[in-house]
Design a protein around this motif. Structure first.
Motif, PDB file in Angstrom:
ATOM      1  N   ALA A  80       1.030  -1.229   0.158  1.00 21.35           N
ATOM      2  CA  ALA A  80       0.031   0.208  -0.057  1.00 21.35           C
ATOM      3  C   ALA A  80       0.890   1.399  -0.053  1.00 21.35           C
ATOM      4  O   ALA A  80       0.433   2.318  -0.261  1.00 21.35           O
ATOM      5  N   LYS A  81       2.158   0.945   0.502  1.00 17.80           N
ATOM      6  CA  LYS A  81       2.980   2.196   0.509  1.00 17.80           C
ATOM      7  C   LYS A  81       3.962   2.054  -0.625  1.00 17.80           C
ATOM      8  O   LYS A  81       5.079   1.729  -0.954  1.00 17.80           O
ATOM      9  N   ASP A  82       3.256   2.927  -1.870  1.00 16.07           N
ATOM     10  CA  ASP A  82       3.797   2.902  -3.005  1.00 16.07           C
ATOM     11  C   ASP A  82       5.178   3.952  -2.918  1.00 16.07           C
ATOM     12  O   ASP A  82       5.186   5.017  -3.500  1.00 16.07           O
ATOM     13  N   SER A  83       6.019   3.298  -2.313  1.00 20.18           N
ATOM     14  CA  SER A  83       7.358   4.405  -2.012  1.00 20.18           C
ATOM     15  C   SER A  83       8.278   3.911  -2.929  1.00 20.18           C
ATOM     16  O   SER A  83       8.630   2.684  -3.108  1.00 20.18           O
ATOM     17  N   VAL A  84       9.236   4.867  -3.589  1.00 17.31           N
ATOM     18  CA  VAL A  84      10.357   4.660  -4.185  1.00 17.31           C
ATOM     19  C   VAL A  84      11.314   3.763  -3.760  1.00 17.31           C
ATOM     20  O   VAL A  84      11.999   2.782  -4.206  1.00 17.31           O
ATOM     21  N   LYS A 101      -0.797  -1.186  -4.161  1.00 15.37           N
ATOM     22  CA  LYS A 101      -2.102  -1.405  -4.008  1.00 15.37           C
ATOM     23  C   LYS A 101      -2.701  -0.130  -4.102  1.00 15.37           C
ATOM     24  O   LYS A 101      -2.042   1.045  -4.007  1.00 15.37           O
ATOM     25  N   ASP A 181       0.079   4.703 -17.062  1.00 16.49           N
ATOM     26  CA  ASP A 181      -0.484   4.822 -15.839  1.00 16.49           C
ATOM     27  C   ASP A 181      -1.225   6.320 -16.224  1.00 16.49           C
ATOM     28  O   ASP A 181      -2.187   6.718 -15.459  1.00 16.49           O
TER      29      ASP A 181
END
Lengths: 225, 434
Positions: A80-84, A101, A181
């Motif tokens: 859920a943490k769309d972190s780079v 997510k 996207d």
């Protein structure tokens, strides 16, 4: 094919399991770090889906463990943490893919299939459905052994349908996967239809034993005849 | 967005104080000079008058000893004259007057001081005695005094200006350092504000108070940002579950078209929520400086590629995309953010357009401009980059696209402008290369 889902959210775990079982995968689940670790240590899988934020441990540590055990499973991080940073770290640790997510189930299937395909070294890199044979590497398609010429978008569309056969593919998932996207907030996605129309025509003309059908309001489905 | 500019009339502390000091000094010195002049004049008269009184006693004594002195009707070589008066009663007190008299030595009227009095000779006859004394020297004294005062004033002003400069510089040094720190401080950059040490307690207090205030603001700011980020994160999983459950449901049941349509609408709405949430997360991340990696990004290549990717959508909406490269634009920034920046500008230009419209992308060496046809009225340029600002009720727009553009531009200190001249134009100006 065996798949392990390590995910603490019961709702998500169940919906992924149900969706994967429809694809005839054997699915096992783990709801936290420790259970996940036990399963990884005891069994072999073809693909493992790992959530990063888990009770009593980080999913990234599971990826680390897998590497230490020298396991060859395809690993996809779902977070859920769309972190780079997490993405970079996860891929550095040996994960094959990173999926943020929320995702569409069709997208998850596509990622799982391509991860497994990349891991398997048996040389069979073709995706086949009835009389259609598609090579993702060569970007070529044959119907009944005859080459089918498709443009870039048509190829990408067909590929996406081929790895999600007989399943409802959400038009947003399709657009995001094929056009990128950025398309997400562009429009009502009706433009997808004109491309699909062309693809259908080419497939029909080539005598393909599969057809793309529109599912009202939701998206499309590749059905085998 | 706006920085506080000093108003046109404001001057530095140094000149401000000096301006008042000069006027105040002028008044003070003038009053003081007047008083001083009066006191000195009084003292001078007093001095002369004492001399005249003394002369009077000497003359009277001398006149008694030498009666021929009573016959001195004019000022001769003596500085006095004695004139007989008719019998009667007289005031015997001394009367002093200042007057002018012609002086031969410098061919001009000169101020003199006169003592007039009445006295009796030994026989009791009244005589009027007038004694005079020149005030020439005293007059010059006063002139000198005035000159000295003017000189004093000028010297005072100069020395105060110099002292002012020196002292202000020394005393306010820490204050100016504080100002400098404050100017370069920006909320949310993660850089703490530190007040310089000051020997002046007020400045020390000011510095500490500012430090506390900004620390509190920073804490509130970051907790607010954190809240948005956490809220968005927390929303991801329930959104994922709802979306996926709905997808499975639609797949598992052979529902009639009508019901499928309804599910499709719910799914579209959920997707919209997902986009909104993603955009909010992206904004938080840009503001939290979570995109640290920088590469040289060539915008010409990027835009050509994106214009191609958008071609299908543009064609479907009957919009023509033109890329006009008038120069080569490249800039050091995060690749993902560069992509997001251009994508959002392009998306905006396509979504708020009409069939048969045009999107022109003009690339210059230090600017990038995306122009599009659309509504035939300018947007509110103060609000156009605000979050959730919408000119029209377009369901597909999150109202965050241009905020994201602004945030990205802002994080790289790039200027972003909106203008309208029939077409809507969004221009990003990059710094010129050194």
């Amino acid at each position: 094919m065996k798949i392990l889902i390590v995910e603490d959210e019961q709702g998500l775990r169940e919906v992924i399991r149900e969706s994967l079982e429809k694809e005839k995968y054997i699915v096992e689940t783990a709801h936290d770090y420790i259970t996940g670790l036990e399963k990884i240590g005891s069994y072999d899988y073809d693909c493992i889906l790992i959530d990063i934020m888990l009770p009593n441990g980080s999913g990234l540590n599971l990826v680390r463990e897998l590497k230490q055990l020298q396991k060859k499973e395809a690993v996809i991080i779902i977070s859920a943490k769309d972190s780079v940073d997490d993405k970079v770290e996860g891929l550095d640790l040996g994960a094959d893919d990173y999926l943020a997510k929320p995702f569409h189930l069709a997208e998850l299937h596509a990622r799982i299939k391509s991860a497994i395909r990349r891991k398997s070294h048996d040389g069979d890199t073709f995706v086949t459905l009835e009389n259609i044979k598609l090579s993702p590497e060569l970007r070529s398609v044959t119907v009944n052994g005859t080459d089918l010429t498709l443009n870039r978008k048509e190829f990408d569309l067909l590929y996406y349908f081929m790895i999600n056969p007989n399943r409802l593919v959400n038009k947003t998932a399709l657009a995001e996967s094929v056009w990128g996207d950025y398309i997400d907030q562009a429009d009502n996605l009706d433009f997808v239809y004109s491309q699909i129309k062309n693809l259908r025509k080419k497939m029909k003309d080539a005598g393909a034993e599969a057809d793309i059908q529109a599912v009202y309001g939701m998206g499309y489905k590749l059905t085998t005849s | 967005m706006s920085s506080i500019q000093p108003s046109k009339k404001s001057v530095s502390l140094q000149y401000y104080t000096l301006r008042y000091l000069i006027v105040a000094l002028l008044v003070i010195i003038a009053v003081w000079a007047g008083l001083f002049y009066a006191v000195i004049l009084d003292e001078v008269y007093d001095n002369i008058d004492d001399g005249l009184k003394n002369s009077k006693i000497l003359i009277e004594r001398e006149a008694y000893a030498h009666p021929e002195l009573f016959n001195t009707p004019e000022f001769g070589i003596n500085q006095f004259k004695i004139q007989p008066l008719p019998k009667g009663t007289y005031d015997f007190s001394d009367k002093f007057t200042s007057t002018f008299e012609f002086m031969e030595y410098d061919d001009d009227d000169e101020p003199i001081r006169l003592l007039e009095t009445v006295f009796n000779d030994p026989q009791g006859n009244p005589y009027k005695l007038t004694i005079r004394a020149s005030m020439v020297e005293e007059d010059e004294l006063l002139e000198d005094l005035l000159t000295a005062l003017v000189a004093l004033y000028i010297m005072l002003v100069i020395s105060i200006a110099l002292l002012n400069r020196y002292i202000l510089r020394k005393v306010w040094k820490s204050f100016y350092e504080l100002l400098g720190n404050l100017k370069s401080y920006k909320l949310g950059t993660g850089r703490n504000f530190t007040a310089p040490d000051s020997p002046v307690s007020e400045f020390k207090v000011l510095g500490n108070e500012l430090e506390d205030l900004l620390k509190r603001s920073e804490a509130i700011y970051s907790s607010q940002k954190q809240f948005i980020e956490n809220a968005s994160h927390e929303l991801q999983t329930p959104l994922a579950i709802s979306l996926n459950k709905l997808e499975l449901f639609a797949e598992n049941n052979n529902l009639p078209d009508e019901q499928m349509m309804e599910i499709g609408k719910v799914s579209d709405t959920l997707n919209r929520l997902v986009r909104l949430n993603k955009s909010l997360l992206l904004l938080s991340k840009i503001e939290n400086r979570q995109y640290a990696d920088e590469d040289a990004v060539n915008f010409n290549t990027l835009i050509t590629q994106l214009a191609e990717d958008f071609e299908d959508l543009a064609e479907f909406r009957e919009i023509k995309i033109n890329v006009v490269a008038q120069g080569d634009l490249s800039f050091n920034m995060n690749k993902g953010l560069a992509l997001t920046l251009v994508t959002n500008l392009l998306k905006n230009a396509l979504v708020h357009n009409h069939a048969g419209g045009v999107v022109n992308i003009v690339i210059n060496q230090n600017s990038l401009s995306v122009q599009n046809t659309g509504a035939n009225a300018p947007l509110d340029e103060r609000k156009v980059f605000d979050r959730f600002y919408r000119s029209s009720t377009n369901e597909q727009s999150t109202g965050l696209g241009l905020s994201i553009v602004w945030s990205i531009a802002n994080s790289y200190k790039l200027a972003v402008n909106y203008s309208f001249n029939g077409n809507h134009a969004f221009t990003i100006t990059f710094p010129t290369k050194k």
